[in-house]
Design a protein around this motif. Structure first.
Motif, PDB file in Angstrom:
ATOM      1  N   UNK A  38       0.812  -1.223   0.000  1.00  0.00           N
ATOM      2  CA  UNK A  38       0.000   0.000   0.000  1.00  0.00           C
ATOM      3  C   UNK A  38       0.839   1.264   0.000  1.00  0.00           C
ATOM      4  N   UNK A  39       2.095   1.153   0.454  1.00  0.00           N
ATOM      5  CA  UNK A  39       2.975   2.313   0.525  1.00  0.00           C
ATOM      6  C   UNK A  39       3.338   2.735   1.927  1.00  0.00           C
ATOM      7  N   UNK A  40       2.858   2.015   2.942  1.00  0.00           N
ATOM      8  CA  UNK A  40       3.093   2.463   4.317  1.00  0.00           C
ATOM      9  C   UNK A  40       4.567   2.384   4.714  1.00  0.00           C
ATOM     10  N   UNK A  41       5.279   1.353   4.249  1.00  0.00           N
ATOM     11  CA  UNK A  41       6.704   1.258   4.571  1.00  0.00           C
ATOM     12  C   UNK A  41       7.496   2.333   3.837  1.00  0.00           C
ATOM     13  N   UNK A  42       7.131   2.606   2.600  1.00  0.00           N
ATOM     14  CA  UNK A  42       7.785   3.678   1.843  1.00  0.00           C
ATOM     15  C   UNK A  42       7.551   5.016   2.537  1.00  0.00           C
ATOM     16  N   UNK A  43       6.350   5.207   3.062  1.00  0.00           N
ATOM     17  CA  UNK A  43       6.052   6.443   3.790  1.00  0.00           C
ATOM     18  C   UNK A  43       6.935   6.570   5.019  1.00  0.00           C
ATOM     19  N   UNK A  44       7.047   5.497   5.785  1.00  0.00           N
ATOM     20  CA  UNK A  44       7.872   5.523   6.993  1.00  0.00           C
ATOM     21  C   UNK A  44       9.325   5.843   6.653  1.00  0.00           C
ATOM     22  N   UNK A  45       9.855   5.191   5.629  1.00  0.00           N
ATOM     23  CA  UNK A  45      11.251   5.417   5.248  1.00  0.00           C
ATOM     24  C   UNK A  45      11.459   6.809   4.659  1.00  0.00           C
ATOM     25  N   UNK A  46      10.438   7.337   4.024  1.00  0.00           N
ATOM     26  CA  UNK A  46      10.533   8.699   3.490  1.00  0.00           C
ATOM     27  C   UNK A  46      10.583   9.711   4.624  1.00  0.00           C
ATOM     28  N   UNK A  47       9.757   9.502   5.639  1.00  0.00           N
ATOM     29  CA  UNK A  47       9.753  10.411   6.789  1.00  0.00           C
ATOM     30  C   UNK A  47      11.101  10.363   7.511  1.00  0.00           C
ATOM     31  N   UNK A  48      11.693   9.173   7.559  1.00  0.00           N
ATOM     32  CA  UNK A  48      13.004   9.010   8.192  1.00  0.00           C
ATOM     33  C   UNK A  48      14.130   9.624   7.368  1.00  0.00           C
ATOM     34  N   UNK A  49      13.859   9.887   6.091  1.00  0.00           N
ATOM     35  CA  UNK A  49      14.902  10.415   5.217  1.00  0.00           C
ATOM     36  C   UNK A  49      15.713   9.336   4.535  1.00  0.00           C
ATOM     37  N   UNK A  50      15.279   8.082   4.646  1.00  0.00           N
ATOM     38  CA  UNK A  50      15.975   6.988   3.973  1.00  0.00           C
ATOM     39  C   UNK A  50      15.672   6.983   2.483  1.00  0.00           C
ATOM     40  N   UNK A  51      14.517   7.522   2.121  1.00  0.00           N
ATOM     41  CA  UNK A  51      14.169   7.734   0.722  1.00  0.00           C
ATOM     42  C   UNK A  51      14.019   9.232   0.484  1.00  0.00           C
ATOM     43  N   UNK A  52      14.543   9.702  -0.622  1.00  0.00           N
ATOM     44  CA  UNK A  52      14.322  11.087  -1.029  1.00  0.00           C
ATOM     45  C   UNK A  52      12.988  11.162  -1.763  1.00  0.00           C
ATOM     46  N   UNK A  53      12.098  12.028  -1.333  1.00  0.00           N
ATOM     47  CA  UNK A  53      10.796  12.132  -1.976  1.00  0.00           C
ATOM     48  C   UNK A  53      10.894  12.963  -3.256  1.00  0.00           C
ATOM     49  N   UNK A  54       9.939  12.774  -4.146  1.00  0.00           N
ATOM     50  CA  UNK A  54       9.913  13.518  -5.409  1.00  0.00           C
ATOM     51  C   UNK A  54       9.430  14.950  -5.209  1.00  0.00           C
ATOM     52  N   UNK A  55       8.485  15.084  -4.296  1.00  0.00           N
ATOM     53  CA  UNK A  55       7.877  16.400  -4.085  1.00  0.00           C
ATOM     54  C   UNK A  55       7.217  16.421  -2.715  1.00  0.00           C
ATOM     55  N   UNK A  56       7.160  17.609  -2.113  1.00  0.00           N
ATOM     56  CA  UNK A  56       6.490  17.754  -0.821  1.00  0.00           C
ATOM     57  C   UNK A  56       7.432  18.204   0.282  1.00  0.00           C
ATOM     58  N   UNK A  57       6.914  18.231   1.509  1.00  0.00           N
ATOM     59  CA  UNK A  57       7.680  18.690   2.664  1.00  0.00           C
ATOM     60  C   UNK A  57       7.478  17.732   3.831  1.00  0.00           C
TER      61      UNK A  57
END
Length: 252
Positions: A38-57
């Protein structure tokens, strides 16, 4: 508090997170739930900064992680505690050495100060001093998770992230871990974010619940509201979890 604003994340052109906005409140257990993929793990890792997001804050109180230079990000990471899905304890180290590890890495405390902090953290997760010298292989799965939590809070973090903290645990032990995380969150007024698929955790400690469906915010609310929802996708998720829990009980 952590706030995410209109974040997008894709891999190889495939969108995974689509315009996610939410607030994770300080002093509360904030849960992220959703089906696998669903994307929940990607969300968690994005918030942690482990993934760079494409857009947003992504705001940690008044600091936008997305716009923060790497040097400053390293400082921010010292304010973050992490409980990994499998515990991720070092097999070669004792219980107390596992908890001391972040103190050795990131502080200039004296040996006595480190020992006092280690004992303080282990006592807070109800680990007896007689267990301090044992290695992870010599203690139960539930105790390993408690040691992992003690390590996560050793640096006195402002933010605590937990990825499937009840994975592999029986329902009774899972409830103990849930209540422990909730108690520590309130005692130390941390912003705690828990990634889980366990509906028991949602009902027990879901003070704020974010349901992710196909990379989007499918529903937000509390554990008191979730069982009254008419959201079709959320109800399908809840029903599937009930069936899984029933099957697990029948096999045990």
């Amino acid at each position: 508090m952590i706030e995410v604003k209109n974040i997008y994340k894709s891999f190889d052109g495939v969108p995974i997170l689509k315009n996610i906005s939410t607030v994770f409140e300080q002093g509360k257990t904030n849960l992220i739930i959703g089906k696998s993929g669903s994307g929940k793990t990607v969300l968690l890792k994005s918030i942690l900064g482990l993934y760079e997001i494409d857009k947003g804050e992504i705001w940690y109180n008044k600091r936008n992680l997305v716009a923060t230079p790497e040097k400053e990000r390293k400082k921010m990471r010292r304010e973050i505690g992490m409980v990994f899905q499998g515990g991720a304890l070092f097999d070669s180290l004792s219980v107390q050495a596992n908890v001391r590890f972040p103190l050795d890495m990131f502080t200039k405390m004296s040996a006595k100060e480190k020992q006092n902090r280690v004992e303080f953290c282990l006592e807070h997760v109800n680990i007896e001093p007689t267990k301090f010298h044992l290695h992870p292989s010599e203690i139960s799965g539930g105790m390993q998770k408690r040691v992992a939590i003690a390590r996560a809070i050793s640096l006195n973090p402002k933010y605590l992230f937990c990825d499937e903290p009840n994975s592999g645990l029986d329902p009774e032990t899972s409830t103990v871990i849930d209540k422990l995380i909730q108690s520590l969150t309130k005692e130390f007024q941390m912003t705690t974010i828990i990634n889980t698929h366990d509906m028991n955790s949602v009902i027990e400690i879901g003070e704020s619940v974010l349901f992710i469906a196909e990379g989007e915010v499918g529903w937000q609310g509390t554990n008191k509201e979730i069982l009254q929802t008419q959201n079709e996708k959320l109800n399908d998720f809840i029903f599937a979890n009930k069936l899984y829990a029933q099957m697990r009980r029948e096999k045990s």
